[in-house]
Design a protein around this motif. Structure first.
Motif, PDB file in Angstrom:
ATOM      1  N   TYR A   1      26.715  30.330 -26.193  1.00 35.73           N
ATOM      2  CA  TYR A   1      27.860  31.210 -26.460  1.00 35.73           C
ATOM      3  C   TYR A   1      29.016  30.400 -27.060  1.00 35.73           C
ATOM      4  CZ  TYR A   1      26.489  35.728 -24.451  1.00 35.73           C
ATOM      5  OH  TYR A   1      25.904  36.948 -24.226  1.00 35.73           O
ATOM      6  N   ALA A   2      29.284  29.237 -26.469  1.00 38.85           N
ATOM      7  CA  ALA A   2      30.363  28.389 -26.978  1.00 38.85           C
ATOM      8  C   ALA A   2      30.039  27.882 -28.377  1.00 38.85           C
ATOM      9  CB  ALA A   2      30.597  27.222 -26.024  1.00 38.85           C
ATOM     10  N   PHE A   3      28.767  27.568 -28.604  1.00 38.59           N
ATOM     11  CA  PHE A   3      28.381  27.075 -29.928  1.00 38.59           C
ATOM     12  C   PHE A   3      28.442  28.188 -30.967  1.00 38.59           C
ATOM     13  CE2 PHE A   3      25.288  25.146 -32.984  1.00 38.59           C
ATOM     14  CZ  PHE A   3      26.034  24.017 -33.247  1.00 38.59           C
ATOM     15  N   LEU A   4      28.168  29.417 -30.550  1.00 38.76           N
ATOM     16  CA  LEU A   4      28.314  30.564 -31.452  1.00 38.76           C
ATOM     17  C   LEU A   4      29.777  30.732 -31.845  1.00 38.76           C
ATOM     18  CD1 LEU A   4      27.181  33.044 -32.901  1.00 38.76           C
ATOM     19  CD2 LEU A   4      27.387  34.312 -30.743  1.00 38.76           C
ATOM     20  N   SER A   5      30.669  30.592 -30.889  1.00 40.89           N
ATOM     21  CA  SER A   5      32.104  30.651 -31.192  1.00 40.89           C
ATOM     22  C   SER A   5      32.494  29.536 -32.155  1.00 40.89           C
ATOM     23  CB  SER A   5      32.920  30.549 -29.903  1.00 40.89           C
ATOM     24  OG  SER A   5      32.628  31.617 -29.029  1.00 40.89           O
ATOM     25  N   HIS A   6      31.918  28.369 -31.935  1.00 39.92           N
ATOM     26  CA  HIS A   6      32.190  27.231 -32.806  1.00 39.92           C
ATOM     27  C   HIS A   6      31.763  27.531 -34.239  1.00 39.92           C
ATOM     28  CE1 HIS A   6      32.442  23.101 -34.198  1.00 39.92           C
ATOM     29  NE2 HIS A   6      31.162  23.136 -34.537  1.00 39.92           N
ATOM     30  N   ASN A   7      30.582  28.112 -34.389  1.00 40.09           N
ATOM     31  CA  ASN A   7      30.096  28.437 -35.729  1.00 40.09           C
ATOM     32  C   ASN A   7      30.915  29.549 -36.381  1.00 40.09           C
ATOM     33  OD1 ASN A   7      27.974  26.560 -36.052  1.00 40.09           O
ATOM     34  ND2 ASN A   7      26.638  27.786 -34.746  1.00 40.09           N
ATOM     35  N   LYS A   8      31.379  30.502 -35.576  1.00 34.38           N
ATOM     36  CA  LYS A   8      32.225  31.561 -36.137  1.00 34.38           C
ATOM     37  C   LYS A   8      33.568  31.008 -36.613  1.00 34.38           C
ATOM     38  CE  LYS A   8      30.231  35.520 -33.702  1.00 34.38           C
ATOM     39  NZ  LYS A   8      30.444  36.597 -32.704  1.00 34.38           N
ATOM     40  N   LEU A   9      34.099  30.026 -35.893  1.00 35.91           N
ATOM     41  CA  LEU A   9      35.349  29.412 -36.325  1.00 35.91           C
ATOM     42  C   LEU A   9      35.177  28.657 -37.644  1.00 35.91           C
ATOM     43  CD1 LEU A   9      36.813  28.067 -32.969  1.00 35.91           C
ATOM     44  CD2 LEU A   9      37.826  29.811 -34.434  1.00 35.91           C
ATOM     45  N   LYS A  10      33.955  28.253 -37.929  1.00 39.45           N
ATOM     46  CA  LYS A  10      33.714  27.536 -39.173  1.00 39.45           C
ATOM     47  C   LYS A  10      33.715  28.457 -40.385  1.00 39.45           C
ATOM     48  CE  LYS A  10      31.473  23.282 -37.724  1.00 39.45           C
ATOM     49  NZ  LYS A  10      32.411  22.460 -38.498  1.00 39.45           N
ATOM     50  N   ILE A  11      33.892  29.774 -40.155  1.00 39.70           N
ATOM     51  CA  ILE A  11      34.126  30.683 -41.276  1.00 39.70           C
ATOM     52  C   ILE A  11      35.415  30.288 -41.998  1.00 39.70           C
ATOM     53  CG2 ILE A  11      34.636  33.075 -41.887  1.00 39.70           C
ATOM     54  CD1 ILE A  11      32.850  33.969 -39.631  1.00 39.70           C
ATOM     55  N   ILE A  12      36.381  29.795 -41.228  1.00 36.58           N
ATOM     56  CA  ILE A  12      37.621  29.294 -41.818  1.00 36.58           C
ATOM     57  C   ILE A  12      37.269  28.134 -42.744  1.00 36.58           C
ATOM     58  CG2 ILE A  12      39.875  28.257 -41.346  1.00 36.58           C
ATOM     59  CD1 ILE A  12      39.774  29.583 -38.593  1.00 36.58           C
ATOM     60  N   PRO A  13      37.710  28.185 -43.990  1.00 38.06           N
ATOM     61  CA  PRO A  13      37.308  27.139 -44.945  1.00 38.06           C
ATOM     62  C   PRO A  13      37.856  25.777 -44.553  1.00 38.06           C
ATOM     63  CG  PRO A  13      39.064  28.475 -45.863  1.00 38.06           C
ATOM     64  CD  PRO A  13      38.638  29.154 -44.584  1.00 38.06           C
ATOM     65  N   ASN A  14      37.226  24.762 -45.100  1.00 36.84           N
ATOM     66  CA  ASN A  14      37.678  23.400 -44.847  1.00 36.84           C
ATOM     67  C   ASN A  14      39.062  23.184 -45.451  1.00 36.84           C
ATOM     68  OD1 ASN A  14      35.349  22.626 -43.511  1.00 36.84           O
ATOM     69  ND2 ASN A  14      34.324  22.071 -45.431  1.00 36.84           N
ATOM     70  N   ILE A  15      39.963  22.673 -44.633  1.00 33.76           N
ATOM     71  CA  ILE A  15      41.336  22.425 -45.064  1.00 33.76           C
ATOM     72  C   ILE A  15      41.619  20.940 -44.895  1.00 33.76           C
ATOM     73  CG2 ILE A  15      43.764  22.965 -44.673  1.00 33.76           C
ATOM     74  CD1 ILE A  15      42.855  25.627 -43.461  1.00 33.76           C
ATOM     75  N   ASN A  16      42.115  20.317 -45.961  1.00 34.91           N
ATOM     76  CA  ASN A  16      42.444  18.896 -45.933  1.00 34.91           C
ATOM     77  C   ASN A  16      43.898  18.706 -46.340  1.00 34.91           C
ATOM     78  OD1 ASN A  16      39.760  17.315 -45.549  1.00 34.91           O
ATOM     79  ND2 ASN A  16      39.278  18.911 -47.049  1.00 34.91           N
ATOM     80  N   LEU A  17      44.605  17.913 -45.581  1.00 35.61           N
ATOM     81  CA  LEU A  17      46.007  17.594 -45.866  1.00 35.61           C
ATOM     82  C   LEU A  17      46.093  16.130 -46.275  1.00 35.61           C
ATOM     83  CD1 LEU A  17      49.038  18.329 -45.807  1.00 35.61           C
ATOM     84  CD2 LEU A  17      49.047  17.581 -43.396  1.00 35.61           C
ATOM     85  N   THR A  18      46.757  15.939 -47.405  1.00 38.56           N
ATOM     86  CA  THR A  18      46.941  14.582 -47.921  1.00 38.56           C
ATOM     87  C   THR A  18      48.433  14.283 -48.010  1.00 38.56           C
ATOM     88  OG1 THR A  18      44.912  14.730 -49.222  1.00 38.56           O
ATOM     89  CG2 THR A  18      46.482  13.010 -49.839  1.00 38.56           C
ATOM     90  N   ALA A  19      48.840  13.126 -47.535  1.00 37.21           N
ATOM     91  CA  ALA A  19      50.236  12.687 -47.616  1.00 37.21           C
ATOM     92  C   ALA A  19      50.268  11.232 -48.035  1.00 37.21           C
ATOM     93  CB  ALA A  19      50.936  12.877 -46.279  1.00 37.21           C
ATOM     94  N   GLY A  20      51.276  10.895 -48.921  1.00 32.15           N
ATOM     95  CA  GLY A  20      51.329   9.518 -49.380  1.00 32.15           C
ATOM     96  C   GLY A  20      52.637   9.179 -50.066  1.00 32.15           C
ATOM     97  N   TYR A  21      52.563   8.100 -50.828  1.00 37.07           N
ATOM     98  CA  TYR A  21      53.763   7.584 -51.499  1.00 37.07           C
ATOM     99  C   TYR A  21      53.385   7.247 -52.934  1.00 37.07           C
ATOM    100  CZ  TYR A  21      57.791   4.597 -52.500  1.00 37.07           C
ATOM    101  OH  TYR A  21      58.920   4.040 -53.061  1.00 37.07           O
ATOM    102  N   LYS A  22      54.317   7.607 -53.867  1.00 35.40           N
ATOM    103  CA  LYS A  22      54.062   7.391 -55.289  1.00 35.40           C
ATOM    104  C   LYS A  22      55.229   6.626 -55.898  1.00 35.40           C
ATOM    105  CE  LYS A  22      53.365   9.963 -59.602  1.00 35.40           C
ATOM    106  NZ  LYS A  22      53.164  11.308 -60.185  1.00 35.40           N
ATOM    107  N   LYS A  23      54.901   5.661 -56.772  1.00 35.25           N
ATOM    108  CA  LYS A  23      55.941   4.907 -57.470  1.00 35.25           C
ATOM    109  C   LYS A  23      55.539   4.718 -58.928  1.00 35.25           C
ATOM    110  CE  LYS A  23      58.837   0.805 -57.325  1.00 35.25           C
ATOM    111  NZ  LYS A  23      59.188  -0.440 -56.605  1.00 35.25           N
ATOM    112  N   GLN A  24      56.491   4.978 -59.839  1.00 29.49           N
ATOM    113  CA  GLN A  24      56.266   4.801 -61.254  1.00 29.49           C
ATOM    114  C   GLN A  24      56.969   3.534 -61.744  1.00 29.49           C
ATOM    115  OE1 GLN A  24      57.686   8.434 -63.049  1.00 29.49           O
ATOM    116  NE2 GLN A  24      55.919   9.627 -62.344  1.00 29.49           N
ATOM    117  N   LEU A  25      56.549   3.080 -62.942  1.00 29.32           N
ATOM    118  CA  LEU A  25      57.154   1.869 -63.491  1.00 29.32           C
ATOM    119  C   LEU A  25      58.618   2.052 -63.881  1.00 29.32           C
ATOM    120  CD1 LEU A  25      54.315   0.352 -65.708  1.00 29.32           C
ATOM    121  CD2 LEU A  25      55.055  -0.327 -63.424  1.00 29.32           C
ATOM    122  N   ASP A  26      59.005   3.290 -64.079  1.00 33.20           N
ATOM    123  CA  ASP A  26      60.404   3.543 -64.397  1.00 33.20           C
ATOM    124  C   ASP A  26      61.254   3.693 -63.141  1.00 33.20           C
ATOM    125  OD1 ASP A  26      59.442   5.880 -63.461  1.00 33.20           O
ATOM    126  OD2 ASP A  26      59.763   7.047 -65.281  1.00 33.20           O
TER     127      ASP A  26
END
Length: 407
Positions: A250-275
């Motif tokens: 039952y718990a694994f079924l709930s787990h699989n149903k939650l995987k209907i939500i698409p994969n979401i990835n968050l990226t954070a960083g720092y950028k520097k240009q030559l100017d």
């Protein structure tokens, strides 16, 4: 001097024989089986696999480190930039808990199945122990009778020479002696088979001798059939295990149903240009669930859950059948063993042999007494074995008493 050496040699031989032979109680046999039996070792391995899966499900996914750099030129002009960032999938924040819950239930089910395997091994050891123990007694009793028959046969040969009995009577005695000898050998073969099975179950060295002792005491069973069934449904580890597996699925079924939500990835960083332009960067990526929405995994979990529910219902019915059958068997053999206590089988044979040697009874009467003793003692030992086994079987199917590994 020779006498002293002989005594020393006999003492050494006695010590060697004593060391090669071990006397073991039923409780000790059970303890050794629980520590060495291969089926228990297999179940322990499955338990460790479940523990590893639980540990894996609770781990946070690894972050991904990214670094990129651009160095571009146009004539004498230079432009470029570099970016460093880290990304992390976010879905674990909500779907990992159902997965952990599923693996926890699965691990508990494996623990219960280990306990159930132990009870099964205990039942097998109990059966093998009583079979070997009583067949060892049976072989000894009939072996002593065979010695007596041999003495009567030797005396009969002398009586034939003296003209006291006929050749026919001597041959009939010799036939009965050979018949009994054959039956004793067959019983010894069965005894050896029971012994080998017992040694295999407890992990004992096949080359060493093993002796049993009488079972000290049996648990007194006073519960009714209805109480036994109630106890079985409350205590059976295989039933509790399948209940845990149902909850896990039952718990694994709930787990699989939650995987209907698409994969979401968050990226954070720092950028520097030559100017010298610089600053933080953020990126959010997610799938659009137009086609794949974890349908296969959900359908498979639903099918597995349906099978487990059916297995649970079948097991409940099976437990009821096992308890009713085992209880009826126990009551039957309990009644038979009680009525069997009045039999004095050894007196039958001793009296028949003595009376025949004294000439008070005929050959036919002596053979009748011999067969009555032989059939009676075989029947009596088989009845004792079945009585003990009926108690062990009832204890096994009802899980009446807790497993004690320190017996």
């Amino acid at each position: 001097m020779r006498l002293s050496r002989l005594l020393i040699a006999l003492s050494v031989l006695w010590i060697i024989q004593l060391q090669a032979q071990t006397t073991i109680s039923l409780d000790e046999a059970i303890r050794q089986a629980l520590g060495k039996n291969i089926e228990i070792q297999k179940q322990n391995s499955l338990l460790k696999v479940s523990e590893s899966r639980l540990n894996e499900s609770s781990r946070i996914p690894n972050p991904i480190f990214n670094y990129s750099r651009e160095d571009l030129k146009l004539n004498n002009a230079k432009i470029g930039e570099w970016i460093t960032s880290g990304s992390l999938p976010l879905n674990f924040l909500w779907d990992r808990w159902s997965n952990i819950n599923s693996k926890e239930k699965s691990l508990e089910a494996q623990r219960l199945l280990l306990e159930n395997s132990k009870r099964s091994i205990i039942f097998q050891v109990q059966n093998a122990y009583v079979e070997y123990h009583f067949y060892e007694q049976l072989a000894l009793d009939l072996g002593n009778s065979l010695i007596k028959i041999g003495e009567i046969a030797s005396a009969s040969k002398q009586r034939l020479l003296e003209g006291d009995i006929s050749e026919y009577e001597l041959q009939r005695i010799l036939i009965e002696a050979n018949k009994l000898k054959t039956e004793v050998k067959e019983i010894e073969l069965k005894r050896n088979n029971f012994l080998n099975r017992l040694k295999l179950l407890i992990g004992y060295d096949p080359a060493k001798e093993l002796q049993t002792i009488p079972i000290q005491s049996l648990q007194i069973i006073t519960q009714s059939k209805e109480e036994m069934l109630k106890t079985a449904l409350q205590n059976r580890k295989d039933l509790k295990a399948i209940e845990q597996l149902v909850e896990s699925e039952y718990a694994f079924l709930s787990h699989n149903k939650l995987k209907i939500i698409p994969n979401i990835n968050l990226t954070a960083g720092y950028k520097k240009q030559l100017d010298n332009y610089s600053g933080s960067v953020f990126q959010l990526n997610f799938e659009i669930p137009l086609f794949k929405r974890n349908q296969l995994e959900i359908e498979q979990s639903e099918a597995d859950l349906n099978i487990l529910e059916q297995q649970k219902e079948y097991l409940i019915k099976q437990i009821g059948t096992e308890v009713h059958a085992s209880f009826a068997k126990f009551k039957q053999y309990e009644s038979l063993i009680t009525n069997n206590n009045d039999l004095q089988l050894q007196n039958v044979f001793t009296s028949a042999a003595y009376s025949y040697e004294q000439g008070d009874i005929s050959l036919v009467e002596f053979i009748d007494g011999l067969n009555a003793y032989k059939d009676g003692i075989i029947l009596n030992k088989d009845l004792e074995i079945k009585y003990y086994q009926s108690i062990f079987e009832l204890e096994n199917v009802t899980a009446l008493f807790p497993i004690n590994e320190n017996k």
